[in-house]
Motif scaffolding. Structure first.
Motif, PDB file in Angstrom:
ATOM      1  N   ALA A 149       0.783  -1.100  -0.159  1.00 18.80           N
ATOM      2  CA  ALA A 149       0.039  -0.082   0.075  1.00 18.80           C
ATOM      3  C   ALA A 149       1.071   1.306   0.079  1.00 18.80           C
ATOM      4  CB  ALA A 149      -1.092   0.074   1.197  1.00 18.80           C
ATOM      5  N   LEU A 150       1.949   1.087   0.674  1.00 20.29           N
ATOM      6  CA  LEU A 150       2.745   2.489   0.900  1.00 20.29           C
ATOM      7  C   LEU A 150       3.453   2.661  -0.518  1.00 20.29           C
ATOM      8  CD1 LEU A 150       3.819   4.355   2.922  1.00 20.29           C
ATOM      9  CD2 LEU A 150       6.117   3.232   3.172  1.00 20.29           C
ATOM     10  N   MET A 151       3.912   1.456  -1.164  1.00 19.31           N
ATOM     11  CA  MET A 151       4.270   1.611  -2.454  1.00 19.31           C
ATOM     12  C   MET A 151       3.581   2.139  -3.432  1.00 19.31           C
ATOM     13  SD  MET A 151       7.434   0.755  -3.813  1.00 19.31           S
ATOM     14  CE  MET A 151       6.973   0.203  -5.284  1.00 19.31           C
ATOM     15  N   GLY A 152       2.362   1.681  -3.531  1.00 21.96           N
ATOM     16  CA  GLY A 152       1.368   2.014  -4.361  1.00 21.96           C
ATOM     17  C   GLY A 152       0.727   3.476  -4.106  1.00 21.96           C
ATOM     18  N   LEU A 153       0.746   3.749  -2.992  1.00 22.30           N
ATOM     19  CA  LEU A 153       0.138   5.152  -2.671  1.00 22.30           C
ATOM     20  C   LEU A 153       1.126   6.170  -2.890  1.00 22.30           C
ATOM     21  CD1 LEU A 153      -2.000   4.538   0.437  1.00 22.30           C
ATOM     22  CD2 LEU A 153      -2.993   5.169  -1.746  1.00 22.30           C
ATOM     23  N   ALA A 154       2.392   5.982  -2.658  1.00 19.90           N
ATOM     24  CA  ALA A 154       3.474   6.684  -2.948  1.00 19.90           C
ATOM     25  C   ALA A 154       3.571   7.076  -4.265  1.00 19.90           C
ATOM     26  CB  ALA A 154       4.894   6.181  -2.171  1.00 19.90           C
ATOM     27  N   LYS A 155       3.554   6.065  -5.035  1.00 23.24           N
ATOM     28  CA  LYS A 155       3.776   6.144  -6.466  1.00 23.24           C
ATOM     29  C   LYS A 155       2.575   6.907  -7.137  1.00 23.24           C
ATOM     30  CE  LYS A 155       5.021   3.399  -9.639  1.00 23.24           C
ATOM     31  NZ  LYS A 155       5.126   2.124 -10.431  1.00 23.24           N
TER      32      LYS A 155
END
Lengths: 343, 343
Positions: free
Chosen positions: A110-116
């Motif tokens: 989620a952190l990866m996806g949201l950050a992107k």
């Protein structure tokens, strides 16, 4: 040193505020220029802030939310669940310029996806990569990426990881022409997957990178290289195996502290006397001290802490973010990428 | 216990006879029913045999050859180079029934390839897998495969590894319905590659296997499972990372022995007194004691020692082969596979 504001996903990680609040209290005592935007459930946070005399601190701004992204749900579900979550609000604060960086121990996907989704990537970078400084046996550090952001990668992406790792090692470790290696199951030319062999040939041709060849995973901490490149699956497997071994062995020594027989103080004294330097060395390679992986390739500093981090380890993740912001890592990478472009 | 004859590739490994001869001397002193067929360069071997009073031993038969397969050449070249090599002759002795098993520290790819070429695989096994007993923190062992024989594997092959690992754990560790896990970068259903997720679903449906789900590489030695299944690339990366960490940390303690100041004996005494159980535990997880990977899935016992093994570690690889022969592993696996077939 300018003021630094970090957005913290207080609810992220296995222990939520019980770990993040003590950690940020520690960080505040160490960095006078630091303040925090906190995102999480007020009812769980205020008593802890009070405990650390931070309830009325001008360095703390608490934004209440009851939404949390579960640690173990798939990415697609996490994104749907993300609205008003502590993690997303923290990232949005960074996006809106209210904070220079974000630290979270929550769901990595989620952190990866949201950050992107929310944070602009640097030009030319296809995919951000989870990047850590891993400890070496001589007390120095090696940059390693990707540690789990990209399960499968292209040849081109592995080359980009090499470029980013190169720049990261230059700025964070102060190295000139840092040594770069590809993680593989052997050091001979013919070892490994077809992809590893292809990227090996591509990197050998790069004059701008000090590529020195393959490195095996039993040499991760041997300081034989400054930057270790791998896909996120392999990197995650290798780093966790290393950390697990280190944690297990160090735990043997920590148990000593719990001994409560009459000799305890004597033992401790002798421990210090005889084993001090070994114990110190063991502590140096304690993964707690190197907690924190940054999503390299974004225009802002986004740091992922281990979900299972304790307060001490989480405070190192905060330090890691502070250090990157103070070193202006995203901008420096941006400038160097521009320079690379012109070639 | 019947007599056991092992064929040894004396020249294999980084140190050749300087490691293999002392190791087999040690093994002979421990196993009265053991004898060796040695393959290698007489001129390098006889003086060492003399040193260990084995030159005229009835337990030793030396077959001279000057051919050696280089450690770092590609498989195809190694096969061409293999004629009359110490490794190939050792495997041929097994093929011809002159020895029940073979131990080599040489080129892994060549050993794999030649073993498949010369030694009959068990029915239904597509690919043999490098299999080791890895030490756990509670002093027990976990079976792990594949550790490097197959860089890329099919879903079906991973399932076969699970079957073989299951049988190996039953026989070698005496377990009933051993716990089986898939190595992955997380324990949640959605983690890992598409292949890992597919095999996870397939294994969940198997009633004959006690499949308990994913395991992460930081838990390899935590005794959370009895059999760890993975492709050879991932397994090699994980195990080497684990071994590297263990070796590095243990080396901190070994240095103590080299201290030559006046306190050395005092230190040693105190070391034993205070840290004995920790030191013992560290020794238990010393990879030397678990040296040896067997090519599970063949009709004979073929054991690969680490190329960098010392004499002590190589003697453990010999023990590992002896133990498998005494337990009649290939036949037992064959019988169980037949039973599986009938289902």
């Amino acid at each position: 040193m300018g003021d630094i504001t970090l957005a913290v996903d207080v609810m992220g990680g296995d222990f939520g505020p019980r770990v993040t609040i003590p950690a940020l209290a520690k960080a505040l005592s160490q960095h006078s220029n630091l303040s925090f935007l906190l995102f999480g459930n007020e009812s769980q946070i205020t008593s802890l802030l009070e405990k650390y005399s931070l309830l009325d601190s001008p360095k703390i701004q608490l934004h209440h939310t009851e939404q949390v992204i579960d640690a173990d749900i798939p990415f697609s579900k996490a994104i749907r669940q993300s609205k008003n979550s502590s993690m997303r609000l923290a990232l949005e604060a960074v996006k809106e310029g209210k904070a220079q960086g974000c630290v979270s121990g929550g769901n990595t996907g989620a952190l990866m996806g949201l950050a992107k989704l929310l944070i602009e990537p640097l030009p030319n970078i296809e995919r951000p990569a989870l990047t850590s400084l891993i400890p070496t046996m001589n007390g120095k550090s090696t940059v390693m990426l990707d540690l789990g952001a990209n399960i499968e990668v292209s040849d081109c992406q592995l080359q980009q990881f090499a470029e980013m790792g190169d720049l990261f090692a230059q700025v964070m470790l102060g190295l000139v022409y840092p040594r770069i290696s590809l993680l593989n199951i052997g050091t001979e030319e013919n070892k490994g997957t077809a992809q590893i062999q292809a990227v090996h040939q591509q990197l050998k041709k790069r004059q701008d990178l000090n590529y020195i060849g393959f490195i095996e995973s039993d040499k991760l901490t041997s300081y034989l290289t400054d930057v270790i490149i791998c896909d996120g699956y392999t990197g995650n497997i290798a780093l966790k195996a290393l950390e697990g071994a280190a944690k297990n062995i160090i735990s043997l020594f920590k148990k000593e502290k719990a001994d409560s027989n009459i000799c305890r103080n004597t033992k401790r004294y002798l421990l210090k006397l005889i084993f001090y330097r070994y114990y110190r060395k063991l502590q140096e390679i304690n993964p707690d001290r190197h907690n924190g992986a940054t999503l390299l390739g974004l225009s802002k500093v986004i740091v992922k802490s281990h979900g299972g981090a304790n307060a001490n380890a989480f405070s190192y993740a905060i330090d890691y973010a502070v250090q990157q912001i103070e070193n202006d890592i995203p901008n420096k990478i941006l400038q160097r990428l521009h320079q690379l472009d012109k070639k």
